[in-house]
Scaffold this active site. Sequence first.
Site, PDB file in Angstrom:
ATOM      1  N   ASN A  65      11.375   7.185  -9.983  1.00  0.00           N
ATOM      2  CA  ASN A  65      10.256   7.450 -10.865  1.00  0.00           C
ATOM      3  C   ASN A  65       9.266   8.244 -10.247  1.00  0.00           C
ATOM      4  O   ASN A  65       8.394   7.489  -9.095  1.00  0.00           O
ATOM      5  CB  ASN A  65       9.527   6.068 -11.513  1.00  0.00           C
ATOM      6  CG  ASN A  65       9.560   5.894 -12.919  1.00  0.00           C
ATOM      7  OD1 ASN A  65      10.501   6.709 -13.641  1.00  0.00           O
ATOM      8  ND2 ASN A  65       9.016   4.986 -13.187  1.00  0.00           N
ATOM      9  N   HIS A  94       5.275   8.296   4.705  1.00  0.00           N
ATOM     10  CA  HIS A  94       4.426   8.460   3.462  1.00  0.00           C
ATOM     11  C   HIS A  94       4.119   9.736   2.926  1.00  0.00           C
ATOM     12  O   HIS A  94       4.086   9.972   1.744  1.00  0.00           O
ATOM     13  CB  HIS A  94       2.895   7.678   3.826  1.00  0.00           C
ATOM     14  CG  HIS A  94       2.160   7.501   2.714  1.00  0.00           C
ATOM     15  ND1 HIS A  94       2.234   6.360   1.696  1.00  0.00           N
ATOM     16  CD2 HIS A  94       1.217   8.374   2.214  1.00  0.00           C
ATOM     17  CE1 HIS A  94       1.297   6.586   0.858  1.00  0.00           C
ATOM     18  NE2 HIS A  94       0.676   7.483   0.931  1.00  0.00           N
ATOM     19  N   HIS A 117       9.879   6.382  -2.707  1.00  0.00           N
ATOM     20  CA  HIS A 117      10.639   5.277  -3.209  1.00  0.00           C
ATOM     21  C   HIS A 117      11.286   5.252  -4.396  1.00  0.00           C
ATOM     22  O   HIS A 117      10.972   6.274  -5.503  1.00  0.00           O
ATOM     23  CB  HIS A 117       9.696   4.261  -3.122  1.00  0.00           C
ATOM     24  CG  HIS A 117       9.007   4.118  -4.191  1.00  0.00           C
ATOM     25  ND1 HIS A 117       7.738   4.871  -4.114  1.00  0.00           N
ATOM     26  CD2 HIS A 117       9.023   3.251  -5.348  1.00  0.00           C
ATOM     27  CE1 HIS A 117       7.088   4.491  -5.420  1.00  0.00           C
ATOM     28  NE2 HIS A 117       7.677   3.841  -6.127  1.00  0.00           N
ATOM     29  N   CYS A 149       4.267   1.475   3.189  1.00  0.00           N
ATOM     30  CA  CYS A 149       4.361   1.853   4.523  1.00  0.00           C
ATOM     31  C   CYS A 149       4.852   0.806   5.640  1.00  0.00           C
ATOM     32  O   CYS A 149       4.765  -0.522   5.407  1.00  0.00           O
ATOM     33  CB  CYS A 149       2.907   2.372   5.125  1.00  0.00           C
ATOM     34  SG  CYS A 149       2.693   4.131   4.385  1.00  0.00           S
ATOM     35  N   SER A 191       3.506   4.325  -9.472  1.00  0.00           N
ATOM     36  CA  SER A 191       2.239   3.599  -8.820  1.00  0.00           C
ATOM     37  C   SER A 191       1.888   4.095  -7.509  1.00  0.00           C
ATOM     38  O   SER A 191       0.704   3.672  -7.063  1.00  0.00           O
ATOM     39  CB  SER A 191       2.310   2.072  -9.080  1.00  0.00           C
ATOM     40  OG  SER A 191       3.135   1.580  -8.419  1.00  0.00           O
ATOM     41  N   GLN A 230      13.732   2.720  -7.199  1.00  0.00           N
ATOM     42  CA  GLN A 230      14.021   1.292  -7.453  1.00  0.00           C
ATOM     43  C   GLN A 230      15.573   0.914  -7.853  1.00  0.00           C
ATOM     44  O   GLN A 230      16.346   1.945  -8.204  1.00  0.00           O
ATOM     45  CB  GLN A 230      13.149   1.046  -8.731  1.00  0.00           C
ATOM     46  CG  GLN A 230      11.783   0.922  -8.418  1.00  0.00           C
ATOM     47  CD  GLN A 230      10.927   0.151  -9.429  1.00  0.00           C
ATOM     48  OE1 GLN A 230      11.400  -0.843  -9.958  1.00  0.00           O
ATOM     49  NE2 GLN A 230      10.062   0.910  -9.977  1.00  0.00           N
ATOM     50  N   HIS A 260       4.170   7.129  -2.096  1.00  0.00           N
ATOM     51  CA  HIS A 260       5.216   6.577  -0.981  1.00  0.00           C
ATOM     52  C   HIS A 260       6.732   7.104  -1.400  1.00  0.00           C
ATOM     53  O   HIS A 260       6.863   6.481  -2.352  1.00  0.00           O
ATOM     54  CB  HIS A 260       5.240   5.296  -0.156  1.00  0.00           C
ATOM     55  CG  HIS A 260       5.890   5.374   0.825  1.00  0.00           C
ATOM     56  ND1 HIS A 260       5.417   5.206   2.152  1.00  0.00           N
ATOM     57  CD2 HIS A 260       7.256   5.075   1.479  1.00  0.00           C
ATOM     58  CE1 HIS A 260       6.048   4.957   3.158  1.00  0.00           C
ATOM     59  NE2 HIS A 260       7.274   4.786   2.759  1.00  0.00           N
ATOM     60  N   CYS A 275      -1.261   1.752   1.911  1.00  0.00           N
ATOM     61  CA  CYS A 275      -0.174   1.860   1.007  1.00  0.00           C
ATOM     62  C   CYS A 275       0.751   0.521   1.361  1.00  0.00           C
ATOM     63  O   CYS A 275       0.941   0.244   2.374  1.00  0.00           O
ATOM     64  CB  CYS A 275       0.807   2.991   1.604  1.00  0.00           C
ATOM     65  SG  CYS A 275       2.354   3.115   0.801  1.00  0.00           S
TER      66      CYS A 275
HETATM   67  P1  H2U Z   1       6.943   2.350  -9.167  1.00  0.00           P
HETATM   68  O1  H2U Z   1       5.604   2.846  -8.608  1.00  0.00           O
HETATM   69  O2  H2U Z   1       7.792   3.399  -9.339  1.00  0.00           O
HETATM   70  O3  H2U Z   1       6.698   1.546 -10.245  1.00  0.00           O
HETATM   71  O4  H2U Z   1       7.460   1.583  -7.931  1.00  0.00           O
HETATM   72  C1  H2U Z   1       6.762   0.646  -7.018  1.00  0.00           C
HETATM   73  C2  H2U Z   1       7.278  -0.570  -7.038  1.00  0.00           C
HETATM   74  O5  H2U Z   1       6.772  -1.557  -5.875  1.00  0.00           O
HETATM   75  C3  H2U Z   1       6.696  -1.634  -8.536  1.00  0.00           C
HETATM   76  O6  H2U Z   1       7.918  -1.893  -9.324  1.00  0.00           O
HETATM   77  C4  H2U Z   1       6.626  -2.676  -6.595  1.00  0.00           C
HETATM   78  C5  H2U Z   1       5.924  -2.725  -7.748  1.00  0.00           C
HETATM   79  O7  H2U Z   1       6.143  -3.846  -8.679  1.00  0.00           O
HETATM   80  N1  H2U Z   1       5.644  -3.435  -5.554  1.00  0.00           N
HETATM   81  C6  H2U Z   1       6.023  -4.569  -4.835  1.00  0.00           C
HETATM   82  O8  H2U Z   1       6.908  -4.846  -5.079  1.00  0.00           O
HETATM   83  N2  H2U Z   1       4.938  -4.919  -4.019  1.00  0.00           N
HETATM   84  C7  H2U Z   1       3.910  -4.411  -3.665  1.00  0.00           C
HETATM   85  O9  H2U Z   1       3.324  -4.932  -2.716  1.00  0.00           O
HETATM   86  C8  H2U Z   1       3.263  -3.366  -4.396  1.00  0.00           C
HETATM   87  C9  H2U Z   1       4.225  -2.720  -5.201  1.00  0.00           C
END
Ligand code: H2U
Length: 374
Positions: free
Chosen positions: A168, A128, A181, A67, A176, A183, A179, A64
């Site tokens: 989201n 996680h 989280h 994490c 995506s 934004q 974990h 992940c």
């Molecule tokens: P979402 O899964 O809600 O999109 O949020 C994950 C965010 O984490 C996504 O915007 C960022 C992605 O760009 N991310 C990083 O900044 N670095 C990483 O190594 C993986 C994901």
Amino acid sequence: MSEGTHQYKENQKATFNRTEHPHRRYNPLLDEWVLVSPQRAKRPWQGQQETVAEEKRPQHDGSCYLCPGNTRVNGDINPDYKGAFVFRNDFPALLNEDVHFHQQDQDELFRINPERGINRVICFSEDHSLTLPEMKTEDIEKVITVWQEEYKTLGAMDYINHVQIFENKGSVMGCSNPHPHGQVWAQSSVPAQVAKTQRNLKKYYDKHARTLLEDYLKKETEKSERIVLENESFTALVPFWAVWPYETMIISKRKIGSILELSDEEKKSFAAILKDLTIRYDNLFETSFPYSAGIHQAPTDGENHPEWHFHMHFYPPLLRSASVKKFMVGYEMLAEAQRDITPEQSAEILRKLSPVHYKAKGDRHFSPALAEDL
Ligand code: H2U
């Protein structure tokens, strides 16, 4: 002659009943209408109850990106954090870069403006395996503290006029990574939905010298039919004009413009209602309930905003079960939003759900954090 072209005599008309007849409801925040078709879902529950097999996630996943101690895609290593942790999004939608732009070259039909901003990711917990409803209330409070810090520091930047905090949740919403989280997107413009809301809030405030949501909450509390739950400082309800089947709003009882105005008590109440509402969501279909949720509050454009009233929207896509979601397609894409089950029915269903998380009741994926907090 096709069906529906009969001319009914005046005395054959039924009296309008909002639980039987198709109707449109007005959303005063967005100045939009939603078509409600209760005749398509007369029974409040349609029986489908299948659950989706959920994988049990480890507390730490070596693969992940979010994490503690793991390497992100861009090569940065996350610290060994505990609680909430913020980092700059490695794939930002906005760039913190000022560019020269000649406004005078605008064509009325081809308008364009550069947009500058900052995107950050907020991990809610080092664990996680958790989600907001499974976290302890005091740990959700720490997430709220981070939301306050982000709104404050980003909003204080000269060119940042709006800070959008959101989550989201669930792959069905395009998230995506499981974990826990959210934004934060901070930018130079006030984005479209917020600008629209602000126009309508301001129109109402200029007319009544009270916030639209202050008056709305008062009336909803009197009616009580769309209230899902409330505590000392917040109310969660299904808005009269809800579009998504189980859409809700959390509204502060006191008129506050932003998250920075929360008292310590209100912060506790906010954490508690976030947990309580999301537990009910999870209990609805006994699944980790997906949604997009976010805070709407005063823009950070340096202006006074007495019209703003702190609130949070939850837009969950699920309709009938853990696997049957509502699609905004066809008529909705081309004409306007439509729903079957009425907001009153949805509120009643959510209200009647247990405030105890389903995982804490059985031995299914038992979470120690849940047990301690309940
Ligand atoms: P979402 O899964 O809600 O999109 O949020 C994950 C965010 O984490 C996504 O915007 C960022 C992605 O760009 N991310 C990083 O900044 N670095 C990483 O190594 C993986 C994901």
